[in-house]
Design an enzyme around this catalytic site. Structure first.
Site, PDB file in Angstrom:
ATOM      1  N   ASN A  66       0.792  -1.177   0.025  1.00 20.79           N
ATOM      2  CA  ASN A  66       0.017  -0.036  -0.177  1.00 20.79           C
ATOM      3  C   ASN A  66       1.071   1.234   0.091  1.00 20.79           C
ATOM      4  O   ASN A  66       2.111   1.141   0.208  1.00 20.79           O
ATOM      5  CB  ASN A  66      -0.738  -0.051   1.183  1.00 20.79           C
ATOM      6  CG  ASN A  66      -2.095  -1.131   1.262  1.00 20.79           C
ATOM      7  OD1 ASN A  66      -2.622  -1.123   0.142  1.00 20.79           O
ATOM      8  ND2 ASN A  66      -2.278  -1.693   2.321  1.00 20.79           N
ATOM      9  N   CYS A  75      -5.599  -7.604  -3.905  1.00 27.07           N
ATOM     10  CA  CYS A  75      -5.956  -6.038  -4.357  1.00 27.07           C
ATOM     11  C   CYS A  75      -6.777  -6.607  -5.742  1.00 27.07           C
ATOM     12  O   CYS A  75      -6.180  -7.114  -6.719  1.00 27.07           O
ATOM     13  CB  CYS A  75      -4.888  -5.127  -4.432  1.00 27.07           C
ATOM     14  SG  CYS A  75      -5.252  -3.740  -5.502  1.00 27.07           S
ATOM     15  N   ASN A  77      -8.439  -4.272  -8.160  1.00 25.85           N
ATOM     16  CA  ASN A  77      -8.032  -3.404  -8.946  1.00 25.85           C
ATOM     17  C   ASN A  77      -6.670  -3.832  -9.521  1.00 25.85           C
ATOM     18  O   ASN A  77      -6.442  -3.797 -10.741  1.00 25.85           O
ATOM     19  CB  ASN A  77      -8.280  -2.244  -8.880  1.00 25.85           C
ATOM     20  CG  ASN A  77      -9.726  -1.740  -8.835  1.00 25.85           C
ATOM     21  OD1 ASN A  77     -10.536  -2.015  -9.463  1.00 25.85           O
ATOM     22  ND2 ASN A  77      -9.989  -0.830  -7.606  1.00 25.85           N
ATOM     23  N   ASN A 164      -8.638  -9.816   2.212  1.00 24.21           N
ATOM     24  CA  ASN A 164      -8.438  -8.491   3.064  1.00 24.21           C
ATOM     25  C   ASN A 164      -9.787  -8.070   3.594  1.00 24.21           C
ATOM     26  O   ASN A 164     -10.826  -8.572   3.242  1.00 24.21           O
ATOM     27  CB  ASN A 164      -7.748  -7.316   2.286  1.00 24.21           C
ATOM     28  CG  ASN A 164      -8.674  -7.060   1.033  1.00 24.21           C
ATOM     29  OD1 ASN A 164      -9.630  -7.918   0.500  1.00 24.21           O
ATOM     30  ND2 ASN A 164      -8.403  -6.008   0.360  1.00 24.21           N
ATOM     31  N   GLU A 215      -9.448   3.347   2.235  1.00 22.58           N
ATOM     32  CA  GLU A 215      -8.881   2.078   2.275  1.00 22.58           C
ATOM     33  C   GLU A 215      -7.712   2.053   3.221  1.00 22.58           C
ATOM     34  O   GLU A 215      -7.274   2.907   3.561  1.00 22.58           O
ATOM     35  CB  GLU A 215      -8.095   1.967   0.637  1.00 22.58           C
ATOM     36  CG  GLU A 215      -8.929   1.413  -0.376  1.00 22.58           C
ATOM     37  CD  GLU A 215      -8.138   0.901  -1.559  1.00 22.58           C
ATOM     38  OE1 GLU A 215      -7.161   0.326  -1.322  1.00 22.58           O
ATOM     39  OE2 GLU A 215      -8.631   1.137  -2.587  1.00 22.58           O
ATOM     40  N   CYS A 224     -11.904   0.451  -5.371  1.00 23.76           N
ATOM     41  CA  CYS A 224     -11.504  -0.717  -4.660  1.00 23.76           C
ATOM     42  C   CYS A 224     -12.331  -1.836  -5.242  1.00 23.76           C
ATOM     43  O   CYS A 224     -13.447  -2.023  -5.015  1.00 23.76           O
ATOM     44  CB  CYS A 224     -11.595  -0.524  -3.228  1.00 23.76           C
ATOM     45  SG  CYS A 224     -11.149  -2.001  -2.336  1.00 23.76           S
ATOM     46  N   GLY A 225     -11.689  -2.795  -5.718  1.00 24.26           N
ATOM     47  CA  GLY A 225     -12.382  -4.117  -6.261  1.00 24.26           C
ATOM     48  C   GLY A 225     -12.770  -4.971  -5.462  1.00 24.26           C
ATOM     49  O   GLY A 225     -13.816  -5.416  -5.451  1.00 24.26           O
ATOM     50  N   THR A 226     -11.788  -5.441  -4.483  1.00 19.45           N
ATOM     51  CA  THR A 226     -12.187  -6.276  -3.400  1.00 19.45           C
ATOM     52  C   THR A 226     -13.427  -5.617  -2.515  1.00 19.45           C
ATOM     53  O   THR A 226     -14.120  -6.119  -2.169  1.00 19.45           O
ATOM     54  CB  THR A 226     -10.885  -6.621  -2.376  1.00 19.45           C
ATOM     55  OG1 THR A 226     -10.496  -5.306  -2.017  1.00 19.45           O
ATOM     56  CG2 THR A 226      -9.787  -7.406  -2.937  1.00 19.45           C
ATOM     57  N   GLY A 227     -13.364  -4.345  -2.441  1.00 17.37           N
ATOM     58  CA  GLY A 227     -14.354  -3.569  -1.720  1.00 17.37           C
ATOM     59  C   GLY A 227     -15.670  -3.701  -2.413  1.00 17.37           C
ATOM     60  O   GLY A 227     -16.696  -4.052  -1.807  1.00 17.37           O
TER      61      GLY A 227
HETATM   62  N1  LIG Z   1      -5.705  -1.019   0.701  1.00 17.42           N
HETATM   63  C1  LIG Z   1      -6.166  -2.621   0.535  1.00 17.42           C
HETATM   64  C2  LIG Z   1      -5.562  -3.244  -0.511  1.00 17.42           C
HETATM   65  C3  LIG Z   1      -5.804  -2.677  -1.863  1.00 17.42           C
HETATM   66  C4  LIG Z   1      -7.426  -3.060  -2.447  1.00 17.42           C
HETATM   67  C5  LIG Z   1      -7.484  -2.624  -3.852  1.00 17.42           C
HETATM   68  N2  LIG Z   1      -7.509  -1.269  -4.020  1.00 17.42           N
HETATM   69  C6  LIG Z   1      -8.534  -3.159  -4.603  1.00 17.42           C
HETATM   70  O1  LIG Z   1      -9.190  -2.890  -5.516  1.00 17.42           O
HETATM   71  O2  LIG Z   1      -9.049  -4.342  -4.009  1.00 17.42           O
HETATM   72  C7  LIG Z   1      -5.801  -3.414   1.769  1.00 17.42           C
HETATM   73  O3  LIG Z   1      -5.125  -2.747   2.503  1.00 17.42           O
HETATM   74  O4  LIG Z   1      -6.520  -4.382   2.339  1.00 17.42           O
END
Ligand SMILES: N[C@@H](CCC[C@H](N)C(=O)O)C(=O)O
Length: 281
Positions: A66, A75, A77, A164, A215, A224-227
């Protein structure tokens, strides 16, 4: 000695990509990643991503720092950008080409599509408190619509791990949320021993959600893709949204599907190369 890099973004969530295929250790330290991500004194990015050699079961490994130097497990994205970067390194742009990527969250499979789109099998979400991790309820319970006190207010939160941690709150008007004030309070709340990413969601329609994100380790980002994946899971668990949704972020839209067949979450969105260069530390 300079460091060769290529800059990519996924809906404005931007990353410095480094070809690390010849070594198992990242070429750049977390401290140097912080300097490279600096938007005034460095290249400027939300994170630094490394393409490392794979294991016998995978094509490559992805690691990421990060912009604060911390190392997340996954991550969304970023892995779309990584897939395009690998295609660039391999000199291919074959639509349908898939890569098996080893991450700290397990094996994740991005597949190249037409027009710079990438679909990623993000695997199944994890819902037990110990897997998030959070101390909001007991270890094996799920955190669904649980009250959490932040900034002198009680919020109803749902927690989902996509490798995450994510803490999701549904609100009436997402544009009114003072993200820069309460985002850090969620991130560092004592209930999240490994800190957390925080998403605020407005349900426009059951198949269309509007999201803003704070984040962990990067602050406010454009996407944020995982988000977005965690949000669709939370939306379904709380009976607010469909399994298949468009998630609108400040940087653009992602298409998310939580499959009832295999329980995996699938994400489709763009990844775009911006420029290449040499960073002089
Ligand atoms: N900041 C996040 C990791 C990055 C997530 C990302 N932007 C995405 O697209 O999923 C963390 O510390 O978990």
């Amino acid at each position: 000695m300079g460091i060769e890099f290529t800059k990519y973004h996924g809906l404005g969530n931007d990353f410095i990509l480094i070809d690390n295929r010849h070594s198992k250790d990242p070429l750049v330290s977390p401290e140097m990643a912080v300097q490279m991500c600096d938007r005034h004194f460095g290249i400027g990015a939300d994170g630094v991503i490394f393409v490392l050699p794979g294991t016998p079961q995978t094509d490559y490994q992805m690691r990421i720092f990060n912009s604060d130097g911390s190392e997340p497990e996954m991550c969304g994205n970023g892995i779309r950008c990584l897939a395009q970067f690998i295609a660039q390194l391999e000199g291919t742009s074959e639509s349908g080409k898939a890569y098996r990527i080893d991450t700290l969250a397990g094996v994740i499979t991005p597949r190249l599509e037409e027009e710079e789109q990438v679909t990623v099998d993000m695997g199944p979400p994890q819902l037990q408190a110990a897997q998030i991790p959070t101390t909001l309820v007991t270890a094996t319970e799920k955190v669904i619509n649980q009250p959490l006190s932040v900034g002198g207010k009680s919020w109803l939160v749902t927690c989902v791990s996509m490798g995450n941690p994510h803490c999701i709150t549904f609100v009436e008007n997402v544009d009114e949320i003072p993200l820069e004030v309460i985002g850090p309070e969620f991130e560092h709340h004592a209930a999240f021993p490994q800190r957390t990413n925080t998403e605020f969601i407005e349900v426009v329609r059951p198949d269309y959600l509007k999201m803003r994100v704070w984040e962990r380790g990067a602050g406010i980002t454009l996407a944020c893709g995982t988000g977005a994946c965690a949000t669709v899971v939370a939306g379904l668990l709380t009976h607010r949204s469909d399994r298949r949704c468009t998630v609108e972020l400040p940087g653009g839209c992602l298409r998310i599907y939580w499959s009832e067949t295999d329980g995996h979450v699938y994400m489709t969105g763009p990844a775009k190369r911006v420029f290449s260069g040499i960073y002089l530390p």
